[in-house]
Design a protein around this motif. Structure first.
Motif, PDB file in Angstrom:
ATOM      1  N   ILE A   1       0.834  -1.202   0.000  1.00 16.94           N
ATOM      2  CA  ILE A   1       0.000   0.000   0.000  1.00 16.94           C
ATOM      3  C   ILE A   1       0.869   1.252   0.000  1.00 16.94           C
ATOM      4  O   ILE A   1       0.565   2.243  -0.687  1.00 16.94           O
ATOM      5  CB  ILE A   1      -0.951  -0.011   1.217  1.00 16.94           C
ATOM      6  N   GLN A   2       1.957   1.214   0.747  1.00 14.19           N
ATOM      7  CA  GLN A   2       2.869   2.354   0.759  1.00 14.19           C
ATOM      8  C   GLN A   2       3.458   2.592  -0.627  1.00 14.19           C
ATOM      9  O   GLN A   2       3.576   3.743  -1.097  1.00 14.19           O
ATOM     10  CB  GLN A   2       3.995   2.114   1.768  1.00 14.19           C
ATOM     11  N   ARG A   3       3.838   1.513  -1.290  1.00 12.60           N
ATOM     12  CA  ARG A   3       4.423   1.659  -2.632  1.00 12.60           C
ATOM     13  C   ARG A   3       3.387   2.133  -3.644  1.00 12.60           C
ATOM     14  O   ARG A   3       3.701   2.912  -4.561  1.00 12.60           O
ATOM     15  CB  ARG A   3       5.052   0.324  -3.063  1.00 12.60           C
ATOM     16  N   ILE A   4       2.152   1.661  -3.499  1.00 10.08           N
ATOM     17  CA  ILE A   4       1.088   2.107  -4.407  1.00 10.08           C
ATOM     18  C   ILE A   4       0.824   3.601  -4.216  1.00 10.08           C
ATOM     19  O   ILE A   4       0.635   4.342  -5.193  1.00 10.08           O
ATOM     20  CB  ILE A   4      -0.189   1.274  -4.173  1.00 10.08           C
ATOM     21  N   ARG A   5       0.821   4.069  -2.971  1.00  9.25           N
ATOM     22  CA  ARG A   5       0.627   5.497  -2.721  1.00  9.25           C
ATOM     23  C   ARG A   5       1.734   6.321  -3.366  1.00  9.25           C
ATOM     24  O   ARG A   5       1.507   7.418  -3.887  1.00  9.25           O
ATOM     25  CB  ARG A   5       0.617   5.753  -1.216  1.00  9.25           C
ATOM     26  N   GLU A   6       2.944   5.808  -3.318  1.00 13.06           N
ATOM     27  CA  GLU A   6       4.072   6.550  -3.875  1.00 13.06           C
ATOM     28  C   GLU A   6       4.079   6.537  -5.394  1.00 13.06           C
ATOM     29  O   GLU A   6       4.332   7.558  -6.042  1.00 13.06           O
ATOM     30  CB  GLU A   6       5.378   5.958  -3.341  1.00 13.06           C
ATOM     31  N   LEU A   7       3.759   5.376  -5.983  1.00  9.16           N
ATOM     32  CA  LEU A   7       3.874   5.224  -7.436  1.00  9.16           C
ATOM     33  C   LEU A   7       2.638   5.714  -8.185  1.00  9.16           C
ATOM     34  O   LEU A   7       2.741   6.111  -9.347  1.00  9.16           O
ATOM     35  CB  LEU A   7       4.113   3.745  -7.779  1.00  9.16           C
ATOM     36  N   GLN A   8       1.451   5.640  -7.543  1.00 10.67           N
ATOM     37  CA  GLN A   8       0.197   6.045  -8.178  1.00 10.67           C
ATOM     38  C   GLN A   8       0.004   5.380  -9.549  1.00 10.67           C
ATOM     39  O   GLN A   8      -0.084   6.046 -10.587  1.00 10.67           O
ATOM     40  CB  GLN A   8       0.138   7.570  -8.324  1.00 10.67           C
ATOM     41  N   PRO A   9      -0.065   4.055  -9.602  1.00  7.32           N
ATOM     42  CA  PRO A   9      -0.265   3.374 -10.884  1.00  7.32           C
ATOM     43  C   PRO A   9      -1.652   3.643 -11.448  1.00  7.32           C
ATOM     44  O   PRO A   9      -2.593   3.958 -10.704  1.00  7.32           O
ATOM     45  CB  PRO A   9      -0.084   1.896 -10.528  1.00  7.32           C
ATOM     46  N   ASP A  10      -1.779   3.489 -12.760  1.00 12.17           N
ATOM     47  CA  ASP A  10      -3.082   3.682 -13.410  1.00 12.17           C
ATOM     48  C   ASP A  10      -4.040   2.540 -13.087  1.00 12.17           C
ATOM     49  O   ASP A  10      -5.259   2.728 -13.127  1.00 12.17           O
ATOM     50  CB  ASP A  10      -2.904   3.792 -14.925  1.00 12.17           C
ATOM     51  N   LEU A  11      -3.499   1.355 -12.787  1.00 14.09           N
ATOM     52  CA  LEU A  11      -4.341   0.194 -12.519  1.00 14.09           C
ATOM     53  C   LEU A  11      -3.631  -0.708 -11.515  1.00 14.09           C
ATOM     54  O   LEU A  11      -2.420  -0.936 -11.627  1.00 14.09           O
ATOM     55  CB  LEU A  11      -4.629  -0.580 -13.810  1.00 14.09           C
ATOM     56  N   VAL A  12      -4.390  -1.228 -10.562  1.00 15.85           N
ATOM     57  CA  VAL A  12      -3.875  -2.214  -9.608  1.00 15.85           C
ATOM     58  C   VAL A  12      -4.692  -3.486  -9.764  1.00 15.85           C
ATOM     59  O   VAL A  12      -5.925  -3.460  -9.644  1.00 15.85           O
ATOM     60  CB  VAL A  12      -3.962  -1.699  -8.156  1.00 15.85           C
ATOM     61  N   ILE A  13      -4.021  -4.593 -10.065  1.00 13.68           N
ATOM     62  CA  ILE A  13      -4.676  -5.892 -10.172  1.00 13.68           C
ATOM     63  C   ILE A  13      -4.486  -6.594  -8.835  1.00 13.68           C
ATOM     64  O   ILE A  13      -3.367  -6.908  -8.436  1.00 13.68           O
ATOM     65  CB  ILE A  13      -4.088  -6.724 -11.331  1.00 13.68           C
ATOM     66  N   THR A  14      -5.596  -6.829  -8.124  1.00 15.58           N
ATOM     67  CA  THR A  14      -5.521  -7.261  -6.741  1.00 15.58           C
ATOM     68  C   THR A  14      -6.629  -8.239  -6.415  1.00 15.58           C
ATOM     69  O   THR A  14      -7.554  -8.458  -7.213  1.00 15.58           O
ATOM     70  CB  THR A  14      -5.619  -6.039  -5.801  1.00 15.58           C
ATOM     71  N   GLY A  15      -6.545  -8.837  -5.226  1.00 17.88           N
ATOM     72  CA  GLY A  15      -7.607  -9.700  -4.755  1.00 17.88           C
ATOM     73  C   GLY A  15      -8.829  -8.907  -4.344  1.00 17.88           C
ATOM     74  O   GLY A  15      -8.770  -7.688  -4.148  1.00 17.88           O
ATOM     75  N   MET A  16      -9.933  -9.607  -4.166  1.00 16.44           N
ATOM     76  CA  MET A  16     -11.195  -8.921  -3.873  1.00 16.44           C
ATOM     77  C   MET A  16     -11.162  -8.202  -2.533  1.00 16.44           C
ATOM     78  O   MET A  16     -11.858  -7.208  -2.339  1.00 16.44           O
ATOM     79  CB  MET A  16     -12.338  -9.931  -3.912  1.00 16.44           C
ATOM     80  N   ALA A  17     -10.367  -8.684  -1.591  1.00 15.71           N
ATOM     81  CA  ALA A  17     -10.353  -8.083  -0.258  1.00 15.71           C
ATOM     82  C   ALA A  17      -9.827  -6.659  -0.269  1.00 15.71           C
ATOM     83  O   ALA A  17     -10.205  -5.842   0.571  1.00 15.71           O
ATOM     84  CB  ALA A  17      -9.507  -8.948   0.683  1.00 15.71           C
ATOM     85  N   HIS A  18      -8.970  -6.345  -1.233  1.00 10.26           N
ATOM     86  CA  HIS A  18      -8.330  -5.031  -1.241  1.00 10.26           C
ATOM     87  C   HIS A  18      -8.903  -4.083  -2.298  1.00 10.26           C
ATOM     88  O   HIS A  18      -8.527  -2.918  -2.345  1.00 10.26           O
ATOM     89  CB  HIS A  18      -6.826  -5.180  -1.485  1.00 10.26           C
ATOM     90  N   ALA A  19      -9.774  -4.584  -3.154  1.00  8.78           N
ATOM     91  CA  ALA A  19     -10.254  -3.775  -4.272  1.00  8.78           C
ATOM     92  C   ALA A  19     -11.035  -2.552  -3.798  1.00  8.78           C
ATOM     93  O   ALA A  19     -10.731  -1.419  -4.185  1.00  8.78           O
ATOM     94  CB  ALA A  19     -11.105  -4.632  -5.207  1.00  8.78           C
ATOM     95  N   ASN A  20     -12.046  -2.754  -2.957  1.00  6.43           N
ATOM     96  CA  ASN A  20     -12.879  -1.629  -2.517  1.00  6.43           C
ATOM     97  C   ASN A  20     -12.108  -0.596  -1.696  1.00  6.43           C
ATOM     98  O   ASN A  20     -12.289   0.614  -1.898  1.00  6.43           O
ATOM     99  CB  ASN A  20     -14.094  -2.143  -1.737  1.00  6.43           C
ATOM    100  N   PRO A  21     -11.264  -1.008  -0.741  1.00  7.66           N
ATOM    101  CA  PRO A  21     -10.480   0.010  -0.018  1.00  7.66           C
ATOM    102  C   PRO A  21      -9.597   0.843  -0.940  1.00  7.66           C
ATOM    103  O   PRO A  21      -9.447   2.052  -0.734  1.00  7.66           O
ATOM    104  CB  PRO A  21      -9.638  -0.822   0.953  1.00  7.66           C
ATOM    105  N   LEU A  22      -9.013   0.210  -1.967  1.00  7.57           N
ATOM    106  CA  LEU A  22      -8.184   0.969  -2.900  1.00  7.57           C
ATOM    107  C   LEU A  22      -9.034   1.899  -3.755  1.00  7.57           C
ATOM    108  O   LEU A  22      -8.644   3.047  -4.022  1.00  7.57           O
ATOM    109  CB  LEU A  22      -7.382   0.009  -3.783  1.00  7.57           C
ATOM    110  N   GLU A  23     -10.192   1.414  -4.194  1.00  4.70           N
ATOM    111  CA  GLU A  23     -11.087   2.256  -4.996  1.00  4.70           C
ATOM    112  C   GLU A  23     -11.524   3.485  -4.189  1.00  4.70           C
ATOM    113  O   GLU A  23     -11.636   4.586  -4.730  1.00  4.70           O
ATOM    114  CB  GLU A  23     -12.316   1.451  -5.439  1.00  4.70           C
ATOM    115  N   ALA A  24     -11.745   3.299  -2.882  1.00  5.38           N
ATOM    116  CA  ALA A  24     -12.156   4.412  -2.041  1.00  5.38           C
ATOM    117  C   ALA A  24     -11.064   5.469  -1.926  1.00  5.38           C
ATOM    118  O   ALA A  24     -11.361   6.629  -1.608  1.00  5.38           O
ATOM    119  CB  ALA A  24     -12.535   3.901  -0.650  1.00  5.38           C
ATOM    120  N   ARG A  25      -9.836   5.071  -2.196  1.00 10.31           N
ATOM    121  CA  ARG A  25      -8.711   6.009  -2.147  1.00 10.31           C
ATOM    122  C   ARG A  25      -8.319   6.503  -3.538  1.00 10.31           C
ATOM    123  O   ARG A  25      -7.233   7.034  -3.744  1.00 10.31           O
ATOM    124  CB  ARG A  25      -7.518   5.340  -1.459  1.00 10.31           C
ATOM    125  N   GLY A  26      -9.220   6.310  -4.500  1.00  9.56           N
ATOM    126  CA  GLY A  26      -8.996   6.845  -5.837  1.00  9.56           C
ATOM    127  C   GLY A  26      -8.090   6.014  -6.716  1.00  9.56           C
ATOM    128  O   GLY A  26      -7.593   6.519  -7.721  1.00  9.56           O
TER     129      GLY A  26
END
Length: 491
Positions: free
Chosen positions: A422-447
């Protein structure tokens, strides 16, 4: 911690870099393999031995199939079972006799779960005795979430089934007719065997018609080559829908290579014959345990090749098999170019965009390689488990693809820690994250735009023609995000 994050996001690497973090398996439960294996092996029945939690998972994940009377069930362990107050053998015997009476399957597959591991149930010890008593083969596969990630459930089942395949007789013609010589086949009822043979004959006739139509549109070189070249028996292992299996069969037929069988086969009684003169090749990157069983226990010759995911991977897969059999591949470059040209509209949407794999289904390396070929930049490949020997060809192909596309080689993180990710995703700001279902909604809520990795598992992604399926899965969330930006939801 900050140094760890910075080092992991360094994008100037010139060669493959592997790291291992201490994260748990944040993946879908491996017993979910039942959902596609019971459909692939049409004469099977899967019995999942676990607690109510496992039953709730199957009901939620696979409940849409309940009304079709699926060929799987739960053997729920209760307190008396866990505390060893009941006889496990008698209970399993009662259930298996009921299954045989109601469904009469050719094989019953016991799927062990986390609970059977914790209480040390001797499934392998009970199965042979019960198999002799009820007269139906019982295969034991320990697809527990303690030791295995999502798709490795299939790996444990195929590894167990590989040991039930008949022995290859080199002095006999190796074809569909020899599959019925399996020892287990003699135990089947005559009616079922007759229906099985009829279905095989019909399937062979349909395949022959498709082959004739397919080859009529090709030049005569491939047909002549097929008549002239005699290759050793080749068995492909990995569960894919019948349409995908047919396409891969036809692709190899075009090069003059006949497939001797598939593991798993459509019917358990038709398992392919295996032995030291048989070549085997995998089509999924998560089947390392099966590959080890085929090499060490069945003495087969493993063909290490990139996996047929995407047009580039499919071409490399066919070329590798051809090289082992000393066959010059025909028309693959032209075929691949036509596929890329047909995908141009979708490619324009994703070129230059970035993607981050959090890790879930062990398809990450192959998918990343394909998306890099499409023009995307992959920041990180998280993967629950990595067998570098089995995926050696795919990893080499990934590195080669990055160099050809002139993009940084992504780091491969085994057992990634979600907090650091999550720290690396915040820093890199990728256009798309391919992830498991458990993390999809929390990431979507953070844009952050996400895509469920489980969808790649349940979609047809192998072969030349299914490259569009992969791109559809990748471009759909990007198109949705672009559409939402055109709307103003503020009041």
């Amino acid at each position: 911690m900050s140094q760890s994050i910075v080092s992991s996001t360094n994008l100037e690497t010139k060669s493959l870099v592997f790291e291992c973090e201490t994260g748990n398996y944040h993946t879908f439960c491996p017993i979910s393999c039942v959902s596609w294996l019971y459909q692939k092996i049409e004469d099977s029945f899967f019995l999942v031995i676990g607690t109510k939690t496992c039953g709730y998972f199957l009901q939620n994940a696979l409940g849409v199939m309940i009304f079709a009377e699926p060929r799987y069930a739960m053997a729920e362990l209760e307190e008396s079972d866990i505390s060893a107050q009941l006889n496990d053998y008698k209970e399993l015997k009662r259930l298996c006799l009921q299954i045989k009476q109601d469904r009469n399957p050719s094989v019953i597959v016991w799927i062990g779960t986390c609970t059977t591991e914790i209480i040390k149930m001797d499934l392998e010890g009970m199965a042979p005795r019960l198999e002799r008593e009820i007269g139906t083969p019982i295969v034991v596969a320990r697809a527990n979430g303690l030791d295995y990630a999502f798709t490795q459930g299939e790996d444990t089942v195929l590894s167990a089934m590989a040991q039930r395949c008949p022995e290859f007789q080199s002095n006999k013609f190796f074809g569909f007719g020899s599959f019925g010589e399996a020892e287990e086949g003699s135990k089947r009822a005559n009616a079922f065997t007759l229906n099985s043979h009829i279905s095989k004959i019909e399937a062979k006739e349909d395949a022959a018609k498709r082959n004739m139509h397919h080859f009529s549109n090709q030049n005569g070189a491939s047909t002549d080559q097929k008549n002239q070249v005699k290759v050793p028996p080749l068995v492909l292992f990995g569960s894919v829908p019948n349409t995908v299996a047919t396409e891969l069969n036809l692709e190899l037929n075009r090069q003059g290579i006949d497939i001797s069988g598939w593991l798993p086969s459509q019917h358990y009684v038709n398992l392919p014959a295996l032995g030291k003169n048989v070549y085997v090749c995998g089509i999924n990157p998560f089947l390392s345990r099966t590959a080890t069983t085929l090499m060490r226990r069945r003495k087969c010759q493993l063909i290490g090749a990139p996996f047929p995911i995407g047009p580039d991977g499919t071409r490399a897969w066919i070329e590798k098999i051809c090289s082992v059999f000393n066959i010059e591949p025909q028309g693959l470059e032209e075929r691949e170019q036509k596929i890329w040209q047909s995908l141009e509209n979708d490619l324009q949407l994703i070129r230059g965009k970035s993607v981050f794999f959090m890790g879930d289904n062990l398809l990450e390396v192959s998918l990343a390689r394909f998306l890099i070929r499409c023009g995307m930049i992959v920041y990180e490949i998280g993967i629950p488990y990595m067998d570098r020997r089995f995926q050696a060809s795919e990893l080499e192909f990934l590195e080669k693809t990055c160099l050809e596309m002139n993009v940084p080689i992504p780091r491969i993180i085994e057992k990634p820690d979600n907090y650091y990710q999550i720290q690396r995703i915040r820093e890199l700001q990728p256009d798309l994250v391919i992830t498991g279902m458990a993390h999809a909604n929390p990431l979507e809520a953070r844009g952050i735009t996400t895509k469920w990795s489980v969808e790649f598992t349940f979609s047809q992604i192998h072969g030349f023609s299914n490259a569009r399926q992969i791109l559809d899965l990748v471009t759909r969330p990007l198109k949705r995000q672009k559409t939402l930006k055109n709307f103003n939801f503020t009041k």
